[in-house]
Design a protein around this motif. Structure first.
Motif, mmCIF file in Angstrom:
data_model
loop_
_atom_site.group_PDB
_atom_site.id
_atom_site.type_symbol
_atom_site.label_atom_id
_atom_site.label_comp_id
_atom_site.label_asym_id
_atom_site.label_seq_id
_atom_site.Cartn_x
_atom_site.Cartn_y
_atom_site.Cartn_z
ATOM 1 N N THR A 1 55.643 41.290 47.416
ATOM 2 C CA THR A 1 55.204 40.563 48.605
ATOM 3 C C THR A 1 54.287 39.398 48.251
ATOM 4 N N TYR A 2 53.438 39.615 47.248
ATOM 5 C CA TYR A 2 52.489 38.583 46.839
ATOM 6 C C TYR A 2 53.037 37.721 45.702
ATOM 7 N N GLN B 1 45.032 34.387 45.013
ATOM 8 C CA GLN B 1 46.145 35.339 44.968
ATOM 9 C C GLN B 1 45.660 36.674 44.408
ATOM 10 N N SER B 2 44.831 36.625 43.352
ATOM 11 C CA SER B 2 44.303 37.842 42.746
ATOM 12 C C SER B 2 43.413 38.599 43.722
ATOM 13 N N ALA B 3 42.510 37.879 44.413
ATOM 14 C CA ALA B 3 41.564 38.527 45.325
ATOM 15 C C ALA B 3 42.271 39.212 46.478
ATOM 16 N N THR B 4 43.224 38.526 47.127
ATOM 17 C CA THR B 4 43.913 39.120 48.282
ATOM 18 C C THR B 4 44.777 40.306 47.866
ATOM 19 N N PHE B 5 45.410 40.210 46.686
ATOM 20 C CA PHE B 5 46.226 41.329 46.213
ATOM 21 C C PHE B 5 45.343 42.549 45.930
ATOM 22 N N GLN B 6 44.193 42.339 45.286
ATOM 23 C CA GLN B 6 43.294 43.456 44.994
ATOM 24 C C GLN B 6 42.781 44.098 46.274
ATOM 25 N N GLN B 7 42.485 43.278 47.284
ATOM 26 C CA GLN B 7 42.022 43.837 48.558
ATOM 27 C C GLN B 7 43.068 44.771 49.163
#
Length: 847
Positions: free
Chosen positions: A538-539, A687-693
């Protein structure tokens, strides 16, 4: 009696002559004295700080551990430990520590942290420093957490906000400022979050694959006899698989760690002292050359060679003592700033007191060092003949044995000091060889400059160029002393820059390239794999690798059980091999980070009865004492699996790859309980921050390593470490500058005469300025380039032997070092001759 009176009168006369001569040469002797001030000051400050640090460790040993005894293990600690401690009346607190993601609902921030689930009572000695302080003892009674202050600042959170750990949300009771036994530098790498142990199960994080560390802290009763621990508890714990620390052992560990730190920094200060001593040697050499006529006159008046030498020996020792004393007082004053400099590295506040031992050692070292380095020039004085007073061309030969003896004494002195600071004969020898090698290279460069300029002198070139080059080899030239002192200081600073870049590059290389992962997700359960893959898709983050991991322990080795091998005191098998929990995987091929060294790779086991050939990392060969074909049995969560050594691999552990000490073929472990690791790649921080959330929200048990964050953290830590080391290294640069100034000022009279003669012969002011600029530019340029070359050699050796990588120097930084050192040399050199340029030649000649 008569002989005693003669000796007493003779000594009094020597002191009187030394005093009279020194009054007429105060400026030169002060310059000689100043060369060693900074080196001694740095040395006394570091050793004094080390003495105070050791006293503090002695006084706060229990606070460093937080208890009298700590037992720890990677597996749950058995009830036999609790029963034994309870029977002895110990107070106990337990802890479970592990890495996990935390989530701040206030701003959806996520970060991998070090969670410590502690039981009420810990720490028994000392306390958490928190803000507000009142909440530090109460957080275990509710659903509260103590969160590292820097972590709260990073995510704009504060006490009163909430933080989610696993499936449970905690109230942030306070921010943690300091933890007993933990320095600020360690919290930078892994920010701690404390939660009550009783709520651990509700977080849902204690699952298969979670890397937990279990601890029991114990406090002795007031009437406890320490001999009970030494005679009964310690031997019993040593027979178990548990690790343990008591106050004495923790005190020794911490003391050794900081002894290494202060020892290393003391060696850095010692390099500054050696540079100063080189300045002493050069200054004394030029000073005594001008005293040859005076010594010859004394010899004509009946003084012996030893008496003549004794006059100037008294001056050298006197100036060495005064310079060392000033340096020691400077160091004693400067030590007040060191606790702030080392605050991030020391897990407690250091209270500074005057260390008279460090001061006495500094003065003694300064006097001995200045005397040894001046001795070669002093010994020449006793060979001066009275004929020198009437025949200036008369020469005497000096036996070579003096040079050999004094050189040997200097080497012994350097080695003895290094051994005293490091308490390790081999490392002291390496340091001594490194110093001697650097001096030899720089001295060789200086001699080569002198030889080639003289050998290939451009006789047909311009007047300015000829004079500037001639100054490099003329009598009283400064080529050797300046190339060595400035070059060594430059080498030290440049090596620090290169080493820091090597560490950063090592991490960067592991994630460089468009096809390499820069994010790792671990502790993934089998039923979460499909959903996680969909989330990554998705990401638009590719699944670069997905690896199953099975935990197991060693059951037997070549037919001998683990317990038998542990009990066998003659066995060469390393204990870590027997005690560790192995995390292994299975696949049908090697990755690009692996190289097959011996044997054959088994891709798959087709039938249940077939032999299983595993592949081992090459480091296990010596530690396990195994060869190809040897039998190894593993306990895979209750099931015993017999295997054979099929191959050995070389693994590049620095690559961002899932690497394993033990690798199984396919067809064996597929049905065993396991967890998974997933490697992916992101292209931007957002992209990294939203995926980790999303990961933390949907899969709170999964932990994420963001390599870019790791790199930033490593960079921050290295910046703090390198600042401290570079701060000490600048003492060498400053000492080199003092030596430069001293050498130029001591030879100023000779320079003035040369400049005046050139003015008399028709040279203009701008000619003199260009000649001096050229000379000092060549000296500064060659000295700094030589130092940078030594640093590049040292960096290449570090890259090859220590970092297993190739060096990629930061040439802009090295270029800045070169320009700065060269410009400084030119400026100081020109300031030395500025007083001559504005005066007519006749005025200078009359004076």
């Amino acid at each position: 009696m008569a002989n005693q009176n003669d000796r007493r009168i003779g000594l009094s006369w020597l002191f009187k002559m030394a005093w009279r001569d020194s009054r007429r040469n105060t400026g030169r002797l002060v310059l000689f004295m100043s060369s060693i001030v900074l080196g001694i000051g740095a040395l006394v400050a570091i050793n004094s700080f080390g003495d105070n640090l050791n006293d503090q460790i002695e006084g706060e040993a229990k606070e460093l551990l937080g208890a009298d005894l700590e037992v720890k293990s990677r597996t749950p600690i058995g009830d036999e430990v609790r029963e034994r401690f309870d029977s002895l009346g110990f107070a106990m607190s337990e802890e479970m520590a592990f890495s996990s993601m935390v989530y701040f609902p206030k701003n959806a921030g996520t970060r991998l942290v070090y969670v410590r689930a502690v039981e009420d009572g810990f720490p028994y000695y000392g306390d958490f420093e928190t803000a507000p302080q009142a909440n530090s003892k109460e957080f275990t009674t509710g659903q509260n957490a103590l969160v590292d202050q820097t972590l709260l600042l990073q995510f704009d959170a504060a006490p009163g906000d909430s933080v989610k750990i696993g499936e449970l949300t905690f109230n942030v009771a306070a921010s943690v400022l300091k933890v007993p036994g933990q320095s600020a530098i360690t919290t930078t790498v892994a920010p701690p979050v404390f939660i009550p142990l009783r709520l651990m199960d509700k977080t849902g994080l204690n699952q298969l694959g979670s890397r937990m560390e279990y601890k029991i802290y114990a406090k002795y009763p007031d009437d406890f006899d320490p001999k009970v621990f030494e005679e009964f508890i310690a031997p019993w714990l040593e027979d178990t698989e548990y690790r343990f620390d008591d106050v004495a052992e923790r005190k020794e560990e911490v003391g050794d760690t900081y002894a290494d730190l202060t020892g290393f920094l003391a060696l850095t200060a010692f390099i500054a002292l050696i540079l100063g001593c080189l300045g002493v040697a050069g200054s004394v050499h030029i000073y005594l050359k001008e005293k040859v006529a005076s010594v010859a006159v004394l010899r004509c008046l009946g003084a012996s060679g030893k008496q003549a030498m004794g006059i100037f020996l008294i001056q050298v020792v006197g100036m060495g003592f005064i310079g060392s004393s000033i340096g020691a007082l400077l160091g004693a004053s400067f030590q007040a700033f060191l606790p702030g400099l080392f605050a991030d590295f020391v897990p407690f506040d250091v209270e500074m007191q005057m260390s008279w031992l460090a001061i006495a050692q500094g003065v003694a070292i300064g006097v001995v060092a200045s005397l040894l380095f001046a001795l070669l020039s002093l010994l020449r004085l006793q060979k001066i003949s009275p004929l020198k007073a009437i025949r200036a061309s008369f020469e005497t030969t000096e036996p070579d044995r003096y040079r050999v003896i004094v050189g040997s004494l200097i080497l012994i002195f350097v080695y003895a000091f290094a051994w005293f600071q490091l308490s390790d004969a081999w490392r002291a020898l390496v340091f001594t060889i490194g110093i001697v090698g650097s001096f030899a290279i720089l001295a060789g460069v200086a001699q080569a400059i002198i030889y080639f300029v003289r050998r290939f002198f451009p006789t047909g070139s311009s007047f300015v160029l000829r004079q500037g080059l001639a100054n490099l080899y003329r009598p009283n030239n400064q080529t050797l002393i300046l190339v060595v002192t400035i070059g060594l200081g430059t080498a030290l600073i440049s090596t620090l820059f290169i080493s820091q870049n090597l560490l950063i590059d090592k991490v960067q290389v592991s994630s460089s390239g468009d096809d390499r992962p820069n994010m790792v997700l671990f502790d993934i359960q089998t039923d979460q794999i499909a959903q996680l893959n969909e989330l990554a898709k998705t990401y638009e983050m590719p699944v670069l690798n997905q690896v199953p991991i099975v935990t197991m322990r060693l059951h037997s080795l070549k037919g001998r059980g683990v317990e038998e091998l542990r009990a066998d005191t003659t066995s060469d098998v390393r204990h870590w091999v027997l005690n560790r929990e192995y995390r292994v995987s299975y696949r049908d091929s090697m990755t690009d980070s692996e190289t097959l060294l011996e044997g054959k790779w088994q891709r798959k086991v087709d039938n249940p009865g077939d032999s299983i050939f595993i592949s081992l990392d090459e480091r296990l060969i010596d530690d396990m004492k195994v060869e190809l074909g040897d039998e190894i049995a593993f306990n895979v969560q209750g099931a015993i699996i017999k295997t054979y050594v099929g191959s050995f691999r070389e693994i590049d552990w620095q690559r961002m790859q899932t690497n394993f000490l033990v690798m199984f073929p396919e067809g064996v472990l597929e049905k065993a309980p396991k967890f998974h690791v997933l490697l992916t790649r992101f292209e931007s921080g957002e992209q990294s921050a939203t995926f980790q959330q999303k990961v933390v929200e949907n899969f709170p048990n999964i932990s994420v390593i963001d390599l870019q964050l790791v790199l930033a953290t490593v960079d921050a830590v290295l910046a703090k470490v390198s600042f401290v080391i570079r701060f000490m290294a600048f003492f060498s640069i400053f000492t080199g500058i003092l030596v430069l100034i001293g050498s130029l000022l001591i030879s100023k009279y000779q320079r003035v005469r040369e400049s005046v003669l050139l003015r008399t012969l028709g040279a203009q002011k701008h000619h003199i300025l260009k000649i001096n600029t050229l000379e000092y530019f060549l000296l500064g340029s060659l000295a700094s380039l030589s130092g940078i070359i030594i640093a590049l050699i040292a960096g290449a050796l570090l890259a090859w032997f220590s970092f297993d990588t190739t060096m990629s120097p930061d040439f802009p930084i090295l270029g800045l070092v070169y320009v700065s050192i060269t410009a400084l040399t030119v400026l100081i050199g020109l300031s030395n001759s500025s007083s001559v340029l504005g005066k007519p030649p006749l005025e200078v000649l009359r004076s």
